[in-house]
Design a protein around this motif. Structure first.
Motif, PDB file in Angstrom:
ATOM      1  N   UNK A   1      34.710  30.800  42.249  1.00  0.00           N
ATOM      2  CA  UNK A   1      35.257  32.112  41.941  1.00  0.00           C
ATOM      3  C   UNK A   1      34.204  32.934  41.201  1.00  0.00           C
ATOM      4  N   UNK A   2      34.275  34.214  41.408  1.00  0.00           N
ATOM      5  CA  UNK A   2      33.363  35.094  40.689  1.00  0.00           C
ATOM      6  C   UNK A   2      33.681  34.996  39.197  1.00  0.00           C
ATOM      7  N   UNK A   3      32.676  34.986  38.374  1.00  0.00           N
ATOM      8  CA  UNK A   3      32.929  34.875  36.940  1.00  0.00           C
ATOM      9  C   UNK A   3      33.578  36.139  36.404  1.00  0.00           C
ATOM     10  N   UNK A   4      33.266  37.266  36.993  1.00  0.00           N
ATOM     11  CA  UNK A   4      33.897  38.523  36.603  1.00  0.00           C
ATOM     12  C   UNK A   4      33.965  39.398  37.842  1.00  0.00           C
ATOM     13  N   UNK A   5      35.147  39.940  38.091  1.00  0.00           N
ATOM     14  CA  UNK A   5      35.307  40.805  39.257  1.00  0.00           C
ATOM     15  C   UNK A   5      34.754  42.180  38.909  1.00  0.00           C
ATOM     16  N   UNK A   6      33.521  42.376  39.166  1.00  0.00           N
ATOM     17  CA  UNK A   6      32.907  43.643  38.859  1.00  0.00           C
ATOM     18  C   UNK A   6      31.846  43.979  39.881  1.00  0.00           C
ATOM     19  N   UNK A   7      31.572  43.080  40.750  1.00  0.00           N
ATOM     20  CA  UNK A   7      30.570  43.348  41.762  1.00  0.00           C
ATOM     21  C   UNK A   7      30.494  42.203  42.746  1.00  0.00           C
ATOM     22  N   UNK A   8      30.079  42.511  43.919  1.00  0.00           N
ATOM     23  CA  UNK A   8      29.920  41.507  44.947  1.00  0.00           C
ATOM     24  C   UNK A   8      28.945  42.022  45.965  1.00  0.00           C
ATOM     25  N   UNK A   9      28.793  43.328  45.969  1.00  0.00           N
ATOM     26  CA  UNK A   9      27.800  43.979  46.796  1.00  0.00           C
ATOM     27  C   UNK A   9      28.134  44.096  48.256  1.00  0.00           C
ATOM     28  N   UNK A  10      27.637  45.095  48.874  1.00  0.00           N
ATOM     29  CA  UNK A  10      27.497  45.245  50.289  1.00  0.00           C
ATOM     30  C   UNK A  10      28.637  45.583  51.201  1.00  0.00           C
ATOM     31  N   UNK A  11      29.797  44.986  51.089  1.00  0.00           N
ATOM     32  CA  UNK A  11      30.791  45.130  52.132  1.00  0.00           C
ATOM     33  C   UNK A  11      31.947  46.050  51.824  1.00  0.00           C
ATOM     34  N   UNK A  21      47.599  44.384  30.838  1.00  0.00           N
ATOM     35  CA  UNK A  21      46.229  44.416  30.334  1.00  0.00           C
ATOM     36  C   UNK A  21      45.656  42.997  30.226  1.00  0.00           C
ATOM     37  N   UNK A  22      46.498  42.043  29.856  1.00  0.00           N
ATOM     38  CA  UNK A  22      46.048  40.662  29.755  1.00  0.00           C
ATOM     39  C   UNK A  22      45.580  40.138  31.104  1.00  0.00           C
ATOM     40  N   UNK A  23      46.378  40.333  32.157  1.00  0.00           N
ATOM     41  CA  UNK A  23      46.015  39.845  33.493  1.00  0.00           C
ATOM     42  C   UNK A  23      44.751  40.542  33.986  1.00  0.00           C
ATOM     43  N   UNK A  24      44.652  41.841  33.774  1.00  0.00           N
ATOM     44  CA  UNK A  24      43.456  42.579  34.193  1.00  0.00           C
ATOM     45  C   UNK A  24      42.223  42.005  33.510  1.00  0.00           C
ATOM     46  N   UNK A  25      42.325  41.746  32.220  1.00  0.00           N
ATOM     47  CA  UNK A  25      41.173  41.200  31.495  1.00  0.00           C
ATOM     48  C   UNK A  25      40.853  39.774  31.918  1.00  0.00           C
ATOM     49  N   UNK A  26      41.892  39.015  32.285  1.00  0.00           N
ATOM     50  CA  UNK A  26      41.644  37.662  32.786  1.00  0.00           C
ATOM     51  C   UNK A  26      40.940  37.717  34.130  1.00  0.00           C
ATOM     52  N   UNK A  27      41.389  38.583  35.030  1.00  0.00           N
ATOM     53  CA  UNK A  27      40.746  38.708  36.342  1.00  0.00           C
ATOM     54  C   UNK A  27      39.317  39.213  36.218  1.00  0.00           C
ATOM     55  N   UNK A  28      39.072  40.038  35.203  1.00  0.00           N
ATOM     56  CA  UNK A  28      37.725  40.574  34.992  1.00  0.00           C
ATOM     57  C   UNK A  28      36.805  39.568  34.307  1.00  0.00           C
ATOM     58  N   UNK A  29      37.367  38.433  33.877  1.00  0.00           N
ATOM     59  CA  UNK A  29      36.552  37.426  33.216  1.00  0.00           C
ATOM     60  C   UNK A  29      36.352  37.669  31.737  1.00  0.00           C
ATOM     61  N   UNK A  59      36.759  45.445  41.854  1.00  0.00           N
ATOM     62  CA  UNK A  59      36.916  45.891  40.465  1.00  0.00           C
ATOM     63  C   UNK A  59      38.386  45.859  40.097  1.00  0.00           C
ATOM     64  N   UNK A  60      38.652  45.594  38.830  1.00  0.00           N
ATOM     65  CA  UNK A  60      40.027  45.607  38.335  1.00  0.00           C
ATOM     66  C   UNK A  60      40.151  46.681  37.273  1.00  0.00           C
ATOM     67  N   UNK A  61      41.323  47.327  37.261  1.00  0.00           N
ATOM     68  CA  UNK A  61      41.540  48.419  36.310  1.00  0.00           C
ATOM     69  C   UNK A  61      42.956  48.345  35.768  1.00  0.00           C
ATOM     70  N   UNK A  62      43.075  48.542  34.473  1.00  0.00           N
ATOM     71  CA  UNK A  62      44.386  48.558  33.824  1.00  0.00           C
ATOM     72  C   UNK A  62      45.024  49.934  33.996  1.00  0.00           C
ATOM     73  N   UNK A  63      46.296  49.922  34.401  1.00  0.00           N
ATOM     74  CA  UNK A  63      47.099  51.141  34.503  1.00  0.00           C
ATOM     75  C   UNK A  63      48.256  50.968  33.521  1.00  0.00           C
ATOM     76  N   UNK A  64      48.384  51.832  32.517  1.00  0.00           N
ATOM     77  CA  UNK A  64      49.502  51.698  31.579  1.00  0.00           C
ATOM     78  C   UNK A  64      50.844  51.772  32.312  1.00  0.00           C
ATOM     79  N   UNK A  65      51.815  50.992  31.848  1.00  0.00           N
ATOM     80  CA  UNK A  65      53.125  50.947  32.499  1.00  0.00           C
ATOM     81  C   UNK A  65      53.753  52.333  32.619  1.00  0.00           C
ATOM     82  N   UNK A  66      53.535  53.162  31.627  1.00  0.00           N
ATOM     83  CA  UNK A  66      54.107  54.518  31.670  1.00  0.00           C
ATOM     84  C   UNK A  66      53.600  55.313  32.871  1.00  0.00           C
TER      85      UNK A  66
END
Length: 105
Positions: A1-11, A21-29, A59-66
């Motif tokens: 698995x990618x250590x942080x979902x922030x790049x993979x390039x090319x495709x 926010x917790x899940x987003x930060x976990x997915x981002x590493x 890329x992962x991004x947090x969206x506030x519940x509101x």
């Protein structure tokens, strides 16, 4: 698995948005997944992202519940439909109906 979902390039690019926010930060590493119950779900999510989008810039991004009302509405509707399919209509009218037919409040 990618250590942080922030790049993979090319495709191309994939933006994963979430209101936890917790899940987003976990997915981002940024945070570790400590829960033994959540760890298999995290690993499955990372494998799906890596396998389905190996050459994407993910890329992962947090969206506030509101700001995420429509997604929340859709998710609640899906859970209600699933409960109705599994336990029958009215499963959640007066409480939560357990698999054995009892209701919790």
């Amino acid at each position: 698995a990618k250590s942080a979902l922030g790049g993979g390039g090319g495709g191309g690019a994939l933006l994963v948005e979430g209101d936890s926010q917790l899940v987003v930060r976990q997915l981002a590493g940024e945070y570790r997944v400590k829960s033994s119950k959540l760890r298999p779900l995290y690993e499955e999510a990372m494998e799906l992202l890596d396998g389905a989008f190996p050459d994407c810039d993910v890329r992962v991004r947090h969206i506030p519940r509101e700001e995420n009302g429509r997604a929340d509405e859709l998710a609640n509707g899906a859970m209600d439909r699933r409960a109705s399919e599994e336990w029958g209509d009215g499963a959640f009218e007066d409480g939560v109906k357990d698999g054995d037919g009892t209701t919790r409040r």
